[in-house]
Motif scaffolding. Sequence first.
Motif, PDB file in Angstrom:
ATOM      1  N   LYS A 226     -13.674   4.528   0.613  1.00 41.65           N
ATOM      2  CA  LYS A 226     -12.899   3.764  -0.422  1.00 41.65           C
ATOM      3  C   LYS A 226     -12.660   4.251  -1.236  1.00 41.65           C
ATOM      4  O   LYS A 226     -13.336   4.463  -1.347  1.00 41.65           O
ATOM      5  CB  LYS A 226     -14.647   3.047  -0.790  1.00 41.65           C
ATOM      6  CG  LYS A 226     -15.516   3.815  -1.648  1.00 41.65           C
ATOM      7  CD  LYS A 226     -17.297   3.464  -1.863  1.00 41.65           C
ATOM      8  CE  LYS A 226     -18.434   4.780  -2.279  1.00 41.65           C
ATOM      9  NZ  LYS A 226     -19.156   4.032  -2.605  1.00 41.65           N
TER      10      LYS A 226
ATOM     11  N   TRP B 124     -10.600  -0.619  -3.398  1.00 43.51           N
ATOM     12  CA  TRP B 124     -10.367  -0.359  -1.271  1.00 43.51           C
ATOM     13  C   TRP B 124     -11.491  -0.498  -1.596  1.00 43.51           C
ATOM     14  O   TRP B 124     -12.387   0.089  -1.204  1.00 43.51           O
ATOM     15  CB  TRP B 124      -9.460   0.778  -1.663  1.00 43.51           C
ATOM     16  CG  TRP B 124      -9.483   0.599   0.360  1.00 43.51           C
ATOM     17  CD1 TRP B 124     -10.749   1.492   1.262  1.00 43.51           C
ATOM     18  CD2 TRP B 124      -8.185   0.051   1.071  1.00 43.51           C
ATOM     19  NE1 TRP B 124      -9.636   1.515   2.533  1.00 43.51           N
ATOM     20  CE2 TRP B 124      -8.812   0.579   2.648  1.00 43.51           C
ATOM     21  CE3 TRP B 124      -7.194  -0.929   0.715  1.00 43.51           C
ATOM     22  CZ2 TRP B 124      -7.924  -0.306   3.451  1.00 43.51           C
ATOM     23  CZ3 TRP B 124      -6.472  -1.392   1.958  1.00 43.51           C
ATOM     24  CH2 TRP B 124      -6.994  -1.239   3.097  1.00 43.51           C
ATOM     25  N   ASN B 125     -12.493  -1.128  -0.634  1.00 47.73           N
ATOM     26  CA  ASN B 125     -13.910  -1.550  -0.598  1.00 47.73           C
ATOM     27  C   ASN B 125     -14.749  -1.049  -1.377  1.00 47.73           C
ATOM     28  O   ASN B 125     -15.266  -0.964  -1.171  1.00 47.73           O
ATOM     29  CB  ASN B 125     -14.161  -0.357   1.036  1.00 47.73           C
ATOM     30  CG  ASN B 125     -14.088  -1.583   2.339  1.00 47.73           C
ATOM     31  OD1 ASN B 125     -14.067  -2.972   3.027  1.00 47.73           O
ATOM     32  ND2 ASN B 125     -13.934  -0.538   2.996  1.00 47.73           N
TER      33      ASN B 125
ATOM     34  N   THR C 279      -4.352   1.846   7.517  1.00 49.11           N
ATOM     35  CA  THR C 279      -4.405   0.328   7.587  1.00 49.11           C
ATOM     36  C   THR C 279      -4.334   0.583   8.986  1.00 49.11           C
ATOM     37  O   THR C 279      -4.370  -0.267   9.598  1.00 49.11           O
ATOM     38  CB  THR C 279      -4.121  -0.383   6.782  1.00 49.11           C
ATOM     39  OG1 THR C 279      -5.264   0.080   5.684  1.00 49.11           O
ATOM     40  CG2 THR C 279      -4.984  -1.884   6.749  1.00 49.11           C
TER      41      THR C 279
ATOM     42  N   LEU D 244       0.973  -1.253  -0.373  1.00 53.83           N
ATOM     43  CA  LEU D 244      -0.148   0.137  -0.235  1.00 53.83           C
ATOM     44  C   LEU D 244       1.010   1.403  -0.020  1.00 53.83           C
ATOM     45  O   LEU D 244       2.415   1.063   0.400  1.00 53.83           O
ATOM     46  CB  LEU D 244      -0.865  -0.141   1.185  1.00 53.83           C
ATOM     47  CG  LEU D 244      -2.151  -1.050   1.514  1.00 53.83           C
ATOM     48  CD1 LEU D 244      -2.350  -1.270   2.755  1.00 53.83           C
ATOM     49  CD2 LEU D 244      -2.778  -1.167   0.268  1.00 53.83           C
TER      50      LEU D 244
ATOM     51  N   TYR E 219      -9.721  -5.610   0.474  1.00 50.88           N
ATOM     52  CA  TYR E 219      -9.575  -4.921  -0.585  1.00 50.88           C
ATOM     53  C   TYR E 219      -9.035  -5.971  -1.819  1.00 50.88           C
ATOM     54  O   TYR E 219      -8.895  -7.370  -1.219  1.00 50.88           O
ATOM     55  CB  TYR E 219      -7.970  -4.726  -0.771  1.00 50.88           C
ATOM     56  CG  TYR E 219      -6.974  -4.101  -0.052  1.00 50.88           C
ATOM     57  CD1 TYR E 219      -6.132  -5.442  -0.831  1.00 50.88           C
ATOM     58  CD2 TYR E 219      -6.869  -4.188   1.406  1.00 50.88           C
ATOM     59  CE1 TYR E 219      -5.445  -6.160  -0.279  1.00 50.88           C
ATOM     60  CE2 TYR E 219      -6.336  -5.703   1.695  1.00 50.88           C
ATOM     61  CZ  TYR E 219      -4.957  -5.710   0.967  1.00 50.88           C
ATOM     62  OH  TYR E 219      -3.867  -6.392   1.818  1.00 50.88           O
TER      63      TYR E 219
END
Length: 715
Positions: A664, A681-682, A456, A448, A596
């Motif tokens: 998200k 992401w989401n 996170t 990431l 994710y």
Amino acid sequence: MLKCRTLWRTLAPLARTSSTVCRQNARRAGLNNGRLPACVPAAHMSTAPAGGGRENQLYVLLVGATCVGGAIYAYRTVKGDSQRYQDRIDEISSRPLKTFTEEPATPTQSEPPAPSPAEPSPPAPDADPADPPSAEEPAVEASPQEAAEPAAALIVEEADEPVIEASPEEAAEPPVVEPEPSPPSEPTPAELTEPVAESEPPAAESAAAEPAEPQLEAVTESGDASPASHKVSSHTPYLLIGGGTASFAAARSIRARDPGARVLIVTDELVPPYMRPPLSKELWFSDDPSVTETLRFKQWNGKERSIYFQPPSFYINAEELGSAENGGVAVLTGKKVVHMDVRGNKIKLDDDTEISYDKCLIATGGVPRNLQVIERAGEEVMKRTTLFRKVEDFKSLDKVSRNVKSITIIGGGFLGSELACALGRRSTESDLEVIQMYPEKGNMGKVLPEYLSNWTTEKVKKEGVKIISEALVKSVVSKDDKLEIQLKDGRLVKTDHIVAAVGLEPNVDLAKSAGLEVDSDFGGFRVNAELQARSNIWVAGDAACFYDIRLGRRRVEHHDHAVVSGRLAGENMTGANKPYWHQSMFWSDLGPDVGYEAIGIVDSSLPTVGVFAKATAKDTPKAATEESGTGIRSESETEHTASSPVASSAPSPTGVQHKDEYGKGVIFYLRDKVVVGIILWNVFNRMPIARKIIKDGEEHADLNEVAKLFNIHDD
């Protein structure tokens, strides 16, 4: 008939010689008579008998001697063959016979069973040796003792004696297989990861509770297993080395294209093929106290399933595979392949059993890496360290987590973060300290971008996990019933148990004996576009280093790649000859609220562009599984394509809203201004769009406009 043919072969040259002499004498007599002048006196005419005189006498003597000699030779040959035949029959009759437990013992003098089309018929021991063999016997040109050899081998093989075994060529001959009147249709790729209880009648659901088939290891409640002792056929048409997802996907693919195929899976694990993702995800959130025994779990959407692709009743016994009329899939558990003979098309197991094959798949996966400081720390430290990979590791760590006060997870990647969140959630219910340490600044720091890694990390802390970042382990010692982890910066961490989650090493142990090439950069067996390492050897899953036409040579260690590469390898083993063009995806969940999906090359060292929006209640892994109906979020299950994605009509936000709230979004990874990787992401069920963007390989002036394709701004 055999004796007559032997006699004829002896006399035939003599007969041809005599015929030639007769023709020459007749020709010579005719020529001489035609040349005699009419005035020749009678006194000058030959007084020899008609037909050639002395030459005819010699001919008569020659024929007579030949007949006498031939008769003597035939008499001696027949008498000698009869005696040798009788001696051979007596020898076979004197051998002790052993039969399988399911068949009654029969004396050797009883009438033999009807031969199969692939085997010669053994002669009855009480048959008259003087009777000539039937004209339909396959060994018409062999001597009687040679004709008796196959019968001896057959009888001994039926008696299960190890003295004489069928040769690989004999074992390779498949019995005559009648076509199935209506072969069962193979499941779709989506059913590959679905439990049988959800896709088959209730009878199959009850079968899952039945005891394991004989070829599977009998696992006791204590976790011990007794290795299988059944005799396995010395040849199999399709051999799959490894019992993971790739092997099972290949077996299903082979059977789909060749319904009568015989497939043997050899695995060093004690259980049939299963999916690995739930071992670090959903199984830890189960409310069932016996989950380590049932290995059934509830997905985020509440649906229950098993980690096993199929129950033991789906497979046939390994020792019955060679004689199965309609073929099938057998699993030989608890066995490791230690040597591979590529030229001889055979392998050797750790118990010295040799199995030959026609086509072979290597899907050996990988083995967890460990830290050298732990390996050098001694036996006591190794006993209290878990390298997480298999079902046994899940059971062991679950037991440890209920009996210790502190667990330290070393590693900040996918596996380490998932286990940290899972154990952290459990720590809120018990007095368990969960520590996660890694050398990066934040969680998932190698994947990431830094801002998202930091965010996170805070989410993981909220799960009850103590984070120690920028931690480089210097030494580990066992002291006062504790493990002391000394870091290079002087910090000291005391714990009861260590989980090393520092990556995977591809299992290429067979490369040396097989003479297969291992990639020096990525590891794994180097294969071509059709996943071939040799003309009849394929490699799939974690152990395959393949060439990606868009991203270059790669090696991928995720579930989706195992499914797709295994399925493609199985198709190519049956003659499909398809190239591997699939862009595999992977996913990770940090609990039920953050997850994710990713595709391509996702490396935090690459430039990234992230476009985020405010998350809603439906933007969670739990909501995604409720919508899709499955907990294995793999595009390979649905085979969706993204031909013309429709962009969202909602305008992009003019400013960065909720600057520190990444609910998200989409993260684009760039190389030479081209998107080579994407993380959703989401954002779920949009992977076909991401796949098409990478496949196109185009430069994009405004990635905010590209992000609209994923409809992240829709509520």
